[in-house]
Design an enzyme around this catalytic site. Structure first.
Site, PDB file in Angstrom:
ATOM      1  N   GLU A 184       0.826  -1.215   0.000  1.00 15.93           N
ATOM      2  CA  GLU A 184       0.000   0.000   0.000  1.00 15.93           C
ATOM      3  C   GLU A 184       0.857   1.261   0.000  1.00 15.93           C
ATOM      4  O   GLU A 184       0.719   2.130   0.862  1.00 15.93           O
ATOM      5  CB  GLU A 184      -0.939   0.014   1.212  1.00 15.93           C
ATOM      6  N   GLU A 378      -5.623  -8.309  -1.371  1.00 15.11           N
ATOM      7  CA  GLU A 378      -6.278  -8.098  -0.070  1.00 15.11           C
ATOM      8  C   GLU A 378      -7.722  -7.706  -0.303  1.00 15.11           C
ATOM      9  O   GLU A 378      -7.989  -6.767  -1.055  1.00 15.11           O
ATOM     10  CB  GLU A 378      -5.654  -6.937   0.711  1.00 15.11           C
TER      11      GLU A 378
HETATM   12  C1  BG6 Z   1      -4.415  -2.951   4.716  1.00 16.66           C
HETATM   13  C2  BG6 Z   1      -3.094  -3.459   5.181  1.00 16.66           C
HETATM   14  O1  BG6 Z   1      -4.413  -1.593   4.934  1.00 16.66           O
HETATM   15  O2  BG6 Z   1      -5.564  -3.312   5.373  1.00 16.66           O
HETATM   16  C3  BG6 Z   1      -3.154  -4.579   6.176  1.00 16.66           C
HETATM   17  O3  BG6 Z   1      -2.251  -3.802   4.108  1.00 16.66           O
HETATM   18  C4  BG6 Z   1      -4.309  -4.337   7.118  1.00 16.66           C
HETATM   19  O4  BG6 Z   1      -1.921  -4.677   6.827  1.00 16.66           O
HETATM   20  C5  BG6 Z   1      -5.594  -4.347   6.320  1.00 16.66           C
HETATM   21  O5  BG6 Z   1      -4.382  -5.228   8.189  1.00 16.66           O
HETATM   22  C6  BG6 Z   1      -6.846  -4.166   7.164  1.00 16.66           C
HETATM   23  O6  BG6 Z   1      -6.703  -3.062   7.995  1.00 16.66           O
HETATM   24  P1  BG6 Z   1      -6.916  -3.152   9.563  1.00 16.66           P
HETATM   25  O7  BG6 Z   1      -6.528  -1.861  10.089  1.00 16.66           O
HETATM   26  O8  BG6 Z   1      -8.356  -3.471   9.761  1.00 16.66           O
HETATM   27  O9  BG6 Z   1      -6.040  -4.252  10.028  1.00 16.66           O
END
Ligand code: BG6
Length: 479
Positions: A184, A378
């Site tokens: 990211e 993701e």
């Molecule tokens: C993304 C990241 O921003 O979202 C992850 O690459 C992160 O590391 C994921 O865990 C979800 O965000 P959060 O804050 O709910 O863990």
């Protein structure tokens, strides 16, 4: 190779994680301290991520540090990988902790214990035919580099990162064929501490500091791409962006223009540099208006032009709705983007607006612009889960979320987008990056670990585990 089916036959179904959010093993195997190791759990983390004044020290009297043990993947990777294999994973995304390989980031020789750990993990994945997808840097830079060098503000990090990247390419050249440079990378505009290792000194200098750090990361990323092609010619190396389509609040041209500006900065600025190999034309005005004068050294722009990425890895959680003049009560509490509430969308318990069509929109926008393969590395829902008395977990809300997003991905493929895979974020419960909570659960596998640090670490299959297993075995035919 595409077939008549909705998803290509070799589509990479699987899950995604990051070292600091799953491994634990704090200090084990000569691991150095990373930036994630000094981030406390709970609301305090949110505050620290935006404010200056992180003490760069560990104060266990005052705070808890959830990343120190995380879910103990460091010791339980065999059990976890067996569960991923049972779900039918074709790919598993993980990151290498820079601090396991170079504990301070400045050593000349790598730490053999750290290298050996990932050898064992990759071997275990290959035992089941699971393709590792490896992020070189995912929110876990050595703390020493943040403290002594000011993070990515310093040009010296380029050389240190290149050294680290070359070592891991050399070591894992036969085991890893999918790489991602910075997780990211564009997210640093909103929360620089985790990925860039600093919080800007002041509002006046903020943009100068941030964009200079971006420039260093772009140069470092190009050097990594160059090295990867030399060392592992049959590998694919991608950038990784936080993708979120930006919508204008309404058709007022002021709002449409504002949304366009926000979209360019959020979704296109970094990808333009890493995929097209050039700073986009709109950045000249952004730099001028924000008083940014980049220190670009001889050869930097040629390097960036020459060593562009093979594909775009993206995370997708939500869309953003923008309005030029907004009132406080229109903002979404907890939103990282300062967007306004979208009246057509419902949000998760953490205020992230759920928008499957937004995924189809951003996939199309990215593919129209870049024409390189896209990889969803993701996507997932952070939610509270309840364990029933018989130990089962009925996470129908997560199944619904994933189903609707996979449907949107399928539509994007039908639109002509070249999509090579889909990885569920946090396929196993892990530490939340933004809040340090365990209770913000993403997993298809439940881990008995709680915000106060208690729990047996036992793993349990959620209802979504069986659902995803069927999705994979039918190659997305049955959702
Ligand atoms: C993304 C990241 O921003 O979202 C992850 O690459 C992160 O590391 C994921 O865990 C979800 O965000 P959060 O804050 O709910 O863990």
């Amino acid at each position: 190779v595409t077939t008549n089916e909705a998803f290509p036959t070799n589509f990479l179904w699987g899950g995604a994680t990051a070292a600091n959010q799953i491994e634990g093993g704090f200090g084990e195997g000569n691991k150095g301290v990373s930036i994630a190791d000094v981030l406390p759990g709970g609301k305090m983390r949110q505050q620290l991520l935006r404010e200056k004044g992180l003490q760069f020290a560990i104060d266990k009297e005052k705070y808890t540090y959830p990343n120190h043990e995380a879910i103990d993947f460091y010791h339980r990777y065999k059990e976890d990988i067996a569960l991923f294999a049972e779900m039918g994973f074709k790919a598993f995304r993980l990151s290498i902790a820079w601090t396991r390989i170079f504990p301070n980031g400045t050593e000349l020789e790598p730490n053999e214990e750290g290298l050996a750990f990932y050898d064992r993990v990759f071997d275990e994945l290959h035992k089941y035919g699971i393709e590792p997808v490896v992020t070189i840097s995912h929110y876990e830079m050595p703390l020493h580099l943040a403290k002594e060098y000011g993070g990515w503000r310093s040009r010296e990090l380029v050389t240190l990162f290149e050294r680290y990247a070359k070592v891991i390419f050399q070591r894992y050249k036969d085991k890893v064929k999918y790489w991602l440079t910075f997780n990211e990378i564009n997210g640093a505009l909103h929360f620089p501490l985790m990925s860039m290792g600093f919080v800007p000194e002041s509002e006046e200098t903020k943009y100068q500091e941030l964009f200079q750090a971006f420039h260093h990361q772009f140069v470092a990323s190009s050097l990594a791409v160059k090295a990867c092609r030399e060392i592992i010619p049959d590998a694919k190396i991608g950038c990784m962006i936080l993708a979120a389509p930006v919508y204008p609040y309404d058709c007022n041209p002021e709002n449409v223009m504002h949304a366009l500006e926000e979209e360019r900065l959020l979704n296109f600025f970094c990808a333009d540099v890493q995929v097209r190999g050039e700073y986009p034309s709109f950045m000249k005005r952004v730099f001028d208006e924000r008083g940014v004068k980049l220190d670009i050294r001889d050869g930097d722009l040629e390097l960036i032009k020459k060593h562009t990425v093979d594909y775009i890895g993206l995370s997708y959680y939500m869309s953003v709705t923008q309005k030029k003049d907004k009132m406080d009560d229109e903002l979404i509490p907890g939103s990282v983007f300062d967007g306004v509430k979208n009246p057509f969308l419902k949000a998760s318990d953490w205020g992230w607006e759920i928008d499957p069509i937004g995924l189809r929109i951003i996939l199309n926008r990215l593919y129209d612009r870049y024409r390189v393969p896209l990889f969803i590395v993701e996507n997932g829902l952070g939610a509270h889960d309840k364990v029933e008395e018989d130990g089962s977990i009925h996470d129908d809300y997560r199944i619904d979320y994933l189903r609707r997003h996979i449907e949107a991905a399928r539509e994007a493929i039908a639109d002509g987008v070249e999509l090579i895979g889909y990885l569920v974020w946090g396929c196993i419960d892990l530490v939340s990056a933004s809040t340090g909570e365990f209770s913000k659960r993403y997993g298809l596998i439940y881990v008995d670990k709680h915000d106060d640090g208690s729990g047996t670490l036992e793993r349990r299959k959620k209802k979504s585990f069986y659902w995803y297993q069927r999705v994979i075995v039918t190659n997305g035919e049955v959702l």
